[in-house]
Each structure stands twice: as structure tokens, then as C-alpha cells.
Design an enzyme around this catalytic site. Structure first.
Site, PDB file in Angstrom:
ATOM      1  N   ASP A  31       0.851  -1.186   0.000  1.00 50.26           N
ATOM      2  CA  ASP A  31       0.000   0.000   0.000  1.00 50.26           C
ATOM      3  C   ASP A  31       0.893   1.244   0.000  1.00 50.26           C
ATOM      4  OD1 ASP A  31      -3.219   0.534   0.974  1.00 50.26           O
ATOM      5  OD2 ASP A  31      -1.800   2.206   1.117  1.00 50.26           O
ATOM      6  N   ASN A  88     -12.955  -3.031   2.488  1.00 51.10           N
ATOM      7  CA  ASN A  88     -13.878  -1.908   2.620  1.00 51.10           C
ATOM      8  C   ASN A  88     -14.833  -1.915   1.432  1.00 51.10           C
ATOM      9  OD1 ASN A  88     -12.591  -0.921   4.963  1.00 51.10           O
ATOM     10  ND2 ASN A  88     -11.031   0.090   3.732  1.00 51.10           N
ATOM     11  N   HIS A 101     -10.202  -5.017  -3.280  1.00 52.47           N
ATOM     12  CA  HIS A 101      -8.878  -5.344  -2.744  1.00 52.47           C
ATOM     13  C   HIS A 101      -9.013  -5.806  -1.307  1.00 52.47           C
ATOM     14  CE1 HIS A 101      -9.745  -1.025  -2.444  1.00 52.47           C
ATOM     15  NE2 HIS A 101      -9.159  -1.061  -1.258  1.00 52.47           N
TER      16      HIS A 101
END
Ligand code: AMP
Ligand code: ZN
Length: 115
Positions: A31, A88, A101
Site C-alpha cells: 500500500d 472496505n 482489494h
């Protein structure tokens, strides 16, 4: 490929990223804004907007992403201590990139519930 999707661009190499794992179905990369000592995103190569699109036909892909998260966590050495996987979904779920993801976060202690 979705031309407007940053993660599709990462999959095809149009946006540079170093893959920590790759196979026919998924890629994993760090990330850009890590929220833990290890923060890896595992994504399907095929564009898939969010869990809100999930159907029976996606169960293999969804299972694959979670299995790879578990394998990477073991490889990184924090699996036994513990880690967190997060998906999410849509606005209230905190999703900002609309290519599904799995976040894999490790290397520190997490609290529950998250914010
Ligand atoms: P979410 O809020 O669940 O949609 O998560 C999107 C994640 O993608 C965030 O943690 C961002 O830091 C991360 N992100 C956005 N752009 C990139 C990029 N180019 N490379 C790596 N990670 C990214
Ligand atoms: Zn995409």
C-alpha cells in the site's frame, strides 16, 4: 481492464508498483500509504468493483484472495502473532479505490472495532 481504474493500471504495469506476489488470478503489492509495518493489498487481476458486486460466480476469486492473504502473512512471519484482513465496501465502508482489494495488515497490534 477498466481504463479509469488505478488498480487495473497497476496490474498491467501502466502505474509502477512492485509486486510481492503474482499469479494468473491476482497480484499483491505494498500500500502506498501503509497503516501498519506491513500493509499489502491483494487484488484480482480482472476488474471487480467491490464486494457489492459479489455473486455466486465470484466465490473462487474471493476465496483465492483470502487464501493468498493468509499465505503472504505466513511468509512475512507475523501470522502466528496475528494480523488483520480488511475489505472496505462502498462509501460508508470506507472504500476509496473501486477495484476490489483485500488489505493485509501486520506487524503491530490492532484494536476492534476499527473506526
Ligand atoms: P480503500 O480505502 O479500502 O479503498 O483502500 C485503498 C487503498 O489503496 C488505500 O490504503 C491507499 O493508500 C491505497 N492506494 C491508492 N493508490 C495506490 C497506489 N498507486 N499504490 C498502492 N496503494 C495505493
Ligand atoms: Zn480495476
Amino acid at each position: 481492464m477498466n481504463e479509469d481504474c488505478i488498480f487495473c493500471k497497476i496490474v498491467v504495469g501502466e502505474v509502477p508498483s512492485e509486486f510481492v506476489y503474482e499469479d494468473d488470478a491476482c497480484v499483491a503489492f505494498n500500500d502506498i500509504s501503509p497503516q501498519a509495518p506491513t500493509h499489502i493489498l491483494i487484488i484480482p487481476k480482472k476488474h471487480f468493483t467491490s464486494m457489492d458486486e459479489a455473486q455466486e460466480q465470484h466465490k473462487e476469486t474471493l476465496g483465492h484472495l483470502l487464501l493468498k492473504a493468509a499465505e503472504i502473512a505466513r511468509e512475512k512471519g507475523f501470522a502466528e502473532k496475528g494480523y488483520r484482513t480488511v475489505i472496505n465496501t462502498n462509501r460508508d465502508g470506507g472504500q476509496t479505490v473501486f477495484h476490489l482489494h483485500v488489505h493485509l495488515l501486520g506487524g503491530r497490534q490492532f484494536i476492534f472495532p476499527p473506526g
